[in-house]
Design a protein around this motif. Structure first.
Motif, PDB file in Angstrom:
ATOM      1  N   VAL A  25      -6.003   0.247  -4.150  1.00  0.00           N
ATOM      2  CA  VAL A  25      -5.728   0.735  -2.986  1.00  0.00           C
ATOM      3  C   VAL A  25      -6.961   0.638  -2.089  1.00  0.00           C
TER       4      VAL A  25
ATOM      5  N   TYR B  19       1.042   3.945  -2.860  1.00  0.00           N
ATOM      6  CA  TYR B  19       0.509   5.047  -2.705  1.00  0.00           C
ATOM      7  C   TYR B  19       1.361   6.258  -3.367  1.00  0.00           C
TER       8      TYR B  19
ATOM      9  N   SER C 201       1.013  -1.108   0.117  1.00  0.00           N
ATOM     10  CA  SER C 201      -0.135   0.042   0.008  1.00  0.00           C
ATOM     11  C   SER C 201       1.075   1.257   0.010  1.00  0.00           C
ATOM     12  N   SER C 202       2.045   1.297   0.805  1.00  0.00           N
ATOM     13  CA  SER C 202       2.781   2.447   0.924  1.00  0.00           C
ATOM     14  C   SER C 202       3.549   2.705  -0.595  1.00  0.00           C
TER      15      SER C 202
ATOM     16  N   THR D 236      -1.102   5.176   5.300  1.00  0.00           N
ATOM     17  CA  THR D 236      -0.247   5.017   3.883  1.00  0.00           C
ATOM     18  C   THR D 236       0.632   6.025   3.819  1.00  0.00           C
TER      19      THR D 236
END
Length: 415
Positions: free
Chosen positions: A253, A188, A184-185, A301
């Motif tokens: 996401v 992002y 997710s990071s 995130t």
């Protein structure tokens, strides 16, 4: 499996009374454990099948042995054992839906009561079938003590197995959460830059179209106007494709969102993932976490992206062996995140350009420079939160300290 396992376990037994009037065996303990572990089984049906299997199994064992009893006599003798398992399963079915809500001590007590009631039904059946009722008070006391010890031992084994299963599930959930957070990071950052690129494409499209209109208005430049219009259309197509990709990434996401996370989880994940990164690079780095503030946030995130980027940079600048300290505390209306390392530090002449896109001090083994977009990305996210980021030398560590101040109101999840 439950029926045959119980029948076999029932052959390991002790006889507390004279003769073979009543046997206390491991069969009831095994049967209770089967019922607790195999909650999907229909308890009443399982009790009926187990009772029949135990009756036939013991009758068969008598036939194989040298007891000399006829089949009818063996069936009569062991008929009460079949009643025991049927009654036991019936009573367990009454508490089946609430087993998970019971404390282990309460579950053991309930099972002990069920065991005693089932034993009484077995004894009553023996009284009717065999006309045998020669139990004294001390023998009943012994019987109850055995029931309590037997059921608590079984529920203890069950609780130990349940705890082990929960730990395995927890480890698997933690592993999946780490994968999700890492994914997710990283995603992002890609979404953030794609949004910026779409904005840039929108501005370039408008400028190109204005240029087309200007060329078309000038007779001398009209031959070039068509070419400019074609370029404008191509840029517009690229923008639309980028928007479709962005829409797909945003949906992805959203599917990966697991809810809100406390700052402590975010910081620990940052440390753990970068400790693995340091190990992969063959570096010995000691990580330290200091936290005087912790609350739940929905913005985990971007925080993971910020902290992960800064901590990864700290890992990369340390040569061989060093230390990294992460700190979280409150300053007025701001939450302050600090990443300090014992690397070589940052030169004064580089500090002003540090957050400019394309600026880098890192080169690979072949002398090729890195992209230099990491810290500019960090600056963009900080600006998105209306925060501040500063960098200064760390005298006690000999490296650099990055400090990020973000408004706590924009991070804190209201209860």
């Amino acid at each position: 499996m439950a029926a045959f396992g119980t029948a076999i376990a029932g052959e390991f037994k002790i006889n507390p009374f004279d003769g073979d009037v009543f046997r206390i065996a491991l069969g009831s303990s095994a049967f209770l454990l089967f019922l607790l572990l195999m909650r999907h089984l229909p308890y009443i049906t399982t009790g009926i099948v187990t009772g029949i299997v135990v009756l036939l199994f013991r009758t068969g064992m008598d036939a194989i042995g040298s007891g000399g009893a006829s089949a009818i006599e063996s069936l009569t003798i062991h008929f009460s054992a079949m009643v025991y398992y049927m009654v036991f399963a019936l009573l367990m079915n009454l508490i089946k839906s609430r087993i998970d809500t019971f404390h282990p001590l309460v579950l053991g007590g309930a099972a002990a009561v069920i065991d005693l009631l089932s034993n009484e039904m077995e004894l009553l059946t023996r009284l009717i079938v065999l006309d045998s009722a020669s139990f004294r008070l001390n023998e009943w006391t012994f019987l109850m003590a055995i029931a309590v010890i037997r059921t608590y031992f079984t529920t203890g084994v069950y609780s130990s197995i349940s705890v082990s299963q929960l730990r395995i599930k927890q480890r698997e959930q933690n592993r999946r959460m780490e994968q999700m957070l890492s994914f997710s990071s990283g995603l992002y950052g890609e979404v953030f830059y794609l949004e910026k690129s779409i904005g840039t494409l929108e501005r370039v499209t408008l400028s190109s179209y204005d240029l087309y209109r200007s060329f078309k208005a000038e007779e001398a430049l009209q031959p070039y106007s068509r070419q400019v219009l074609d370029i404008t259309q191509e840029i517009h197509e690229v923008k639309k494709d980028s928007q479709r990709i962005l829409a797909g990434l945003v949906k992805l996401v959203d599917r990966e969102v697991t809810g809100d996370l406390p700052l402590s989880v975010i910081m620990k994940f940052t440390m753990k993932s970068n400790a693995k990164y340091a190990e992969m690079l063959g570096k010995q780095i000691e990580f330290t976490l200091n936290m005087t503030s912790d609350y739940t946030t929905a913005s985990y995130t971007p925080l993971l992206t910020l902290l992960g980027n800064l901590t990864a940079n700290a890992v990369e600048v340390i040569k061989g062996k060093g230390s990294i300290t992460l700190d979280v505390h409150e300053e007025g209306d701001y939450t302050v995140f600090t990443v300090a390392d014992s690397g070589g530090g940052i030169k004064d002449r580089d500090r002003e350009l540090l957050f400019e896109p394309g600026f880098t001090t890192k080169f690979d083994q072949e002398g090729v420079a890195a992209t230099g977009i990491g810290l500019s990305h960090v600056q963009d996210i900080v600006d998105l939160f209306a925060g501040q980021i500063t960098v200064e030398p760390v005298s006690e560590l000999g490296g650099a300290r990055f400090q990020i101040k973000l408004p706590a109101s924009g991070l804190r999840k209201e209860e």
